[in-house]
Design a protein around this motif. Structure first.
Motif, PDB file in Angstrom:
ATOM      1  N   LEU A  53     -40.142  76.856  49.273  1.00 32.35           N
ATOM      2  CA  LEU A  53     -39.452  76.340  50.300  1.00 32.35           C
ATOM      3  C   LEU A  53     -40.406  77.086  51.711  1.00 32.35           C
ATOM      4  CD1 LEU A  53     -35.807  77.004  49.394  1.00 32.35           C
ATOM      5  CD2 LEU A  53     -36.898  74.992  49.284  1.00 32.35           C
ATOM      6  N   MET A  54     -41.022  78.059  51.445  1.00 32.16           N
ATOM      7  CA  MET A  54     -41.850  78.751  52.682  1.00 32.16           C
ATOM      8  C   MET A  54     -42.892  77.497  52.866  1.00 32.16           C
ATOM      9  SD  MET A  54     -40.304  81.530  52.916  1.00 32.16           S
ATOM     10  CE  MET A  54     -41.220  82.860  53.636  1.00 32.16           C
ATOM     11  N   ALA A  55     -43.441  77.287  51.980  1.00 34.49           N
ATOM     12  CA  ALA A  55     -44.462  75.976  52.131  1.00 34.49           C
ATOM     13  C   ALA A  55     -44.101  74.711  52.905  1.00 34.49           C
ATOM     14  CB  ALA A  55     -45.239  75.812  50.894  1.00 34.49           C
ATOM     15  N   ALA A  56     -42.858  74.379  52.320  1.00 32.91           N
ATOM     16  CA  ALA A  56     -42.527  73.009  52.689  1.00 32.91           C
ATOM     17  C   ALA A  56     -41.328  72.763  53.691  1.00 32.91           C
ATOM     18  CB  ALA A  56     -41.712  72.211  51.489  1.00 32.91           C
ATOM     19  N   ALA A  57     -40.390  73.838  54.071  1.00 35.41           N
ATOM     20  CA  ALA A  57     -39.463  74.051  54.514  1.00 35.41           C
ATOM     21  C   ALA A  57     -39.983  74.338  56.134  1.00 35.41           C
ATOM     22  CB  ALA A  57     -38.297  74.690  54.297  1.00 35.41           C
ATOM     23  N   ASP A  58     -39.177  73.584  57.304  1.00 31.65           N
ATOM     24  CA  ASP A  58     -39.343  73.938  58.639  1.00 31.65           C
ATOM     25  C   ASP A  58     -38.427  74.991  59.013  1.00 31.65           C
ATOM     26  OD1 ASP A  58     -41.336  72.116  59.335  1.00 31.65           O
ATOM     27  OD2 ASP A  58     -39.737  70.906  58.411  1.00 31.65           O
ATOM     28  N   ARG A  59     -37.081  75.054  58.154  1.00 27.94           N
ATOM     29  CA  ARG A  59     -36.063  75.784  58.539  1.00 27.94           C
ATOM     30  C   ARG A  59     -35.378  76.246  57.223  1.00 27.94           C
ATOM     31  NH1 ARG A  59     -31.437  73.732  61.618  1.00 27.94           N
ATOM     32  NH2 ARG A  59     -32.772  71.622  61.215  1.00 27.94           N
ATOM     33  N   LEU A  60     -34.818  77.323  57.205  1.00 27.29           N
ATOM     34  CA  LEU A  60     -34.130  77.506  55.743  1.00 27.29           C
ATOM     35  C   LEU A  60     -32.647  77.807  56.332  1.00 27.29           C
ATOM     36  CD1 LEU A  60     -35.886  80.636  53.806  1.00 27.29           C
ATOM     37  CD2 LEU A  60     -35.621  78.114  53.471  1.00 27.29           C
ATOM     38  N   ALA A  61     -31.689  77.355  55.606  1.00 22.44           N
ATOM     39  CA  ALA A  61     -30.289  77.665  55.584  1.00 22.44           C
ATOM     40  C   ALA A  61     -29.932  78.441  54.541  1.00 22.44           C
ATOM     41  CB  ALA A  61     -29.344  76.325  55.728  1.00 22.44           C
ATOM     42  N   VAL A  62     -28.964  79.703  54.564  1.00 23.75           N
ATOM     43  CA  VAL A  62     -28.545  80.249  53.403  1.00 23.75           C
ATOM     44  C   VAL A  62     -26.862  80.245  53.352  1.00 23.75           C
ATOM     45  CG1 VAL A  62     -28.401  82.861  52.479  1.00 23.75           C
ATOM     46  CG2 VAL A  62     -30.281  82.145  54.191  1.00 23.75           C
ATOM     47  N   LEU A  63     -26.583  79.759  52.159  1.00 23.44           N
ATOM     48  CA  LEU A  63     -25.286  79.851  51.796  1.00 23.44           C
ATOM     49  C   LEU A  63     -24.855  80.923  50.979  1.00 23.44           C
ATOM     50  CD1 LEU A  63     -24.547  75.882  50.711  1.00 23.44           C
ATOM     51  CD2 LEU A  63     -24.104  77.170  52.845  1.00 23.44           C
ATOM     52  N   HIS A  64     -23.450  81.468  51.351  1.00 19.80           N
ATOM     53  CA  HIS A  64     -23.370  82.424  50.267  1.00 19.80           C
ATOM     54  C   HIS A  64     -21.496  82.261  50.337  1.00 19.80           C
ATOM     55  CE1 HIS A  64     -23.015  86.428  48.440  1.00 19.80           C
ATOM     56  NE2 HIS A  64     -22.697  87.219  49.552  1.00 19.80           N
ATOM     57  N   PHE A  65     -21.020  82.191  49.309  1.00 21.36           N
ATOM     58  CA  PHE A  65     -19.475  82.140  49.108  1.00 21.36           C
ATOM     59  C   PHE A  65     -19.217  80.932  49.684  1.00 21.36           C
ATOM     60  CE2 PHE A  65     -19.806  86.731  47.627  1.00 21.36           C
ATOM     61  CZ  PHE A  65     -19.316  86.569  46.304  1.00 21.36           C
ATOM     62  N   GLY A  66     -19.986  79.843  49.847  1.00 23.63           N
ATOM     63  CA  GLY A  66     -19.583  78.586  50.604  1.00 23.63           C
ATOM     64  C   GLY A  66     -19.671  78.633  52.056  1.00 23.63           C
ATOM     65  N   GLU A  67     -20.171  79.609  52.775  1.00 20.86           N
ATOM     66  CA  GLU A  67     -20.549  79.933  54.111  1.00 20.86           C
ATOM     67  C   GLU A  67     -21.715  79.861  54.562  1.00 20.86           C
ATOM     68  OE1 GLU A  67     -17.661  82.156  56.555  1.00 20.86           O
ATOM     69  OE2 GLU A  67     -16.923  82.850  54.856  1.00 20.86           O
ATOM     70  N   LEU A  68     -22.157  79.143  55.514  1.00 25.25           N
ATOM     71  CA  LEU A  68     -23.621  79.285  56.249  1.00 25.25           C
ATOM     72  C   LEU A  68     -23.529  80.648  56.864  1.00 25.25           C
ATOM     73  CD1 LEU A  68     -26.235  77.543  56.865  1.00 25.25           C
ATOM     74  CD2 LEU A  68     -25.130  77.081  58.845  1.00 25.25           C
ATOM     75  N   VAL A  69     -24.430  81.501  56.273  1.00 25.29           N
ATOM     76  CA  VAL A  69     -24.452  82.778  56.656  1.00 25.29           C
ATOM     77  C   VAL A  69     -25.775  83.136  57.440  1.00 25.29           C
ATOM     78  CG1 VAL A  69     -22.771  83.885  55.039  1.00 25.29           C
ATOM     79  CG2 VAL A  69     -25.396  83.890  54.671  1.00 25.29           C
ATOM     80  N   ALA A  70     -26.645  82.276  57.488  1.00 23.68           N
ATOM     81  CA  ALA A  70     -27.889  82.448  57.930  1.00 23.68           C
ATOM     82  C   ALA A  70     -28.647  81.054  58.333  1.00 23.68           C
ATOM     83  CB  ALA A  70     -28.829  83.567  57.624  1.00 23.68           C
ATOM     84  N   GLU A  71     -29.555  81.050  59.444  1.00 24.98           N
ATOM     85  CA  GLU A  71     -30.518  79.861  59.577  1.00 24.98           C
ATOM     86  C   GLU A  71     -31.285  79.925  60.527  1.00 24.98           C
ATOM     87  OE1 GLU A  71     -27.973  76.595  61.174  1.00 24.98           O
ATOM     88  OE2 GLU A  71     -29.685  75.118  60.933  1.00 24.98           O
ATOM     89  N   GLY A  72     -32.539  79.531  60.106  1.00 21.61           N
ATOM     90  CA  GLY A  72     -33.696  79.762  60.980  1.00 21.61           C
ATOM     91  C   GLY A  72     -34.972  79.453  60.428  1.00 21.61           C
ATOM     92  N   ALA A  73     -35.807  79.907  61.319  1.00 22.57           N
ATOM     93  CA  ALA A  73     -37.344  79.764  60.522  1.00 22.57           C
ATOM     94  C   ALA A  73     -37.598  80.643  59.076  1.00 22.57           C
ATOM     95  CB  ALA A  73     -38.455  80.491  61.607  1.00 22.57           C
ATOM     96  N   PRO A  74     -38.217  79.738  58.369  1.00 23.96           N
ATOM     97  CA  PRO A  74     -38.315  80.354  56.815  1.00 23.96           C
ATOM     98  C   PRO A  74     -38.799  81.896  56.937  1.00 23.96           C
ATOM     99  CG  PRO A  74     -39.289  78.341  56.966  1.00 23.96           C
ATOM    100  CD  PRO A  74     -39.029  78.595  58.388  1.00 23.96           C
TER     101      PRO A  74
END
Ligand SMILES: Nc1ncnc2c1ncn2[C@@H]1O[C@H](COP(=O)(O)OP(=O)(O)OP(=O)(O)O)[C@@H](O)[C@H]1O
Ligand SMILES: [Mg+2]
Length: 242
Positions: A197-218
């Motif tokens: 994901l670090m190589a291919a993704a422009d951004r990361l989204a983090v899910l935890h217990f169904g919630e989006l808890v973080a989003e941004g540059a990898p």
């Protein structure tokens, strides 16, 4: 442009996806991470219509597709590749992709063949076009799975742990293929392999217990205290269980 606006999913009155909002533009890859059971696959199920929304909306170029049945979502441009490829084993690589371009963009004859050749070139399967899908080694079945996902004309591509079972060298090849799929498509990639994901993704989204808890540059997201804590927490729980 894909816009996910406050989508939720309940199973047995428990929210497994809770008011998640995301935007992914064509040409962009959003990596999706989170511990087992975080709701990643369920989010994809909501996007492609495998699961029914319990709240929120899914907009594709401004049109709400969130209540359309699965086949209409596919027609609207939502494509999906699975960890375990699902080709027509008895058909050749060319025929598998041809079925997609005839069904989706409804191409025929020379135009269809040209489109298939272009797709096989993109995923690196040109020299396997006559091979039966069932006879392909795993890495080539992964390439074919991606070819089939884009063959129907998908503008959104959902990749759910497609690197599963590959060797380290093959994962690097897969990353290159995913990068080639980005132009003109919004790619969402769930994967537990951080460097992919670090190589291919422009951004990361983090899910935890169904919630989006973080989003941004990898880089900053992957190394954030929150993500470290979420994954460390899992490791600690595992240690306690054993
Ligand atoms: N059809 C279903 N019926 C009931 N519960 C479900 C269903 N599908 C998923 N769940 C539950 O929803 C939660 C989220 O599951 P999901 O498969 O989306 O997680 P995930 O993030 O993809 O996990 P993994 O990394 O293991 O693939 C889990 O608790 C799971 O048990
Ligand atoms: Mg999953």
């Amino acid at each position: 442009m894909l816009e996910v606006a406050g989508v939720s999913k309940l199973y047995a009155r428990r929210a497994v996806v809770r008011e998640v909002s995301l935007k992914v533009a064509p040409g962009e890859c959003l990596g999706v991470i989170g511990p087992n059971g975080a709701g990643k696959t369920t989010l994809f199920n909501l996007l492609d219509g495998t699961a029914r929304l319990d709240g929120g909306a899914i907009l594709l170029d401004g049109n709400d597709i969130g209540r359309l049945p699965q086949h209409r979502r596919a027609q609207a441009g939502i494509g999906r590749a699975y960890q375990v490829p699902r080709p027509f084993s008895g058909l050749s690589v060319h025929e598998n992709v041809l079925a997609g371009v005839m069904h989706g963009p409804r191409l025929h004859g020379a135009a269809a063949r040209a489109r298939v050749a272009e797709i096989l070139e993109t995923v690196g399967l040109s020299d396997r076009r006559a091979t039966l899908a069932g006879a392909l080694p795993l890495m080539d079945r992964k390439r074919l799975e991606l070819a089939r996902a884009i063959s129907v004309g998908s503008r959104v591509l959902l990749l759910d742990e497609i690197a599963g079972g590959l060797t380290e060298g093959e994962v690097l090849q897969l990353i290159e293929v995913v990068k080639r799929l980005k132009p003109g498509r919004a790619v969402l990639w769930i994967e537990h392999i951080a460097h992919a994901l670090m190589a291919a993704a422009d951004r990361l989204a983090v899910l935890h217990f169904g919630e989006l808890v973080a989003e941004g540059a990898p880089e900053p997201v992957m190394h954030s205290a929150l993500v470290q804590e979420i994954y460390l927490g899992i490791a600690v729980d595992d240690a306690l269980d054993s």
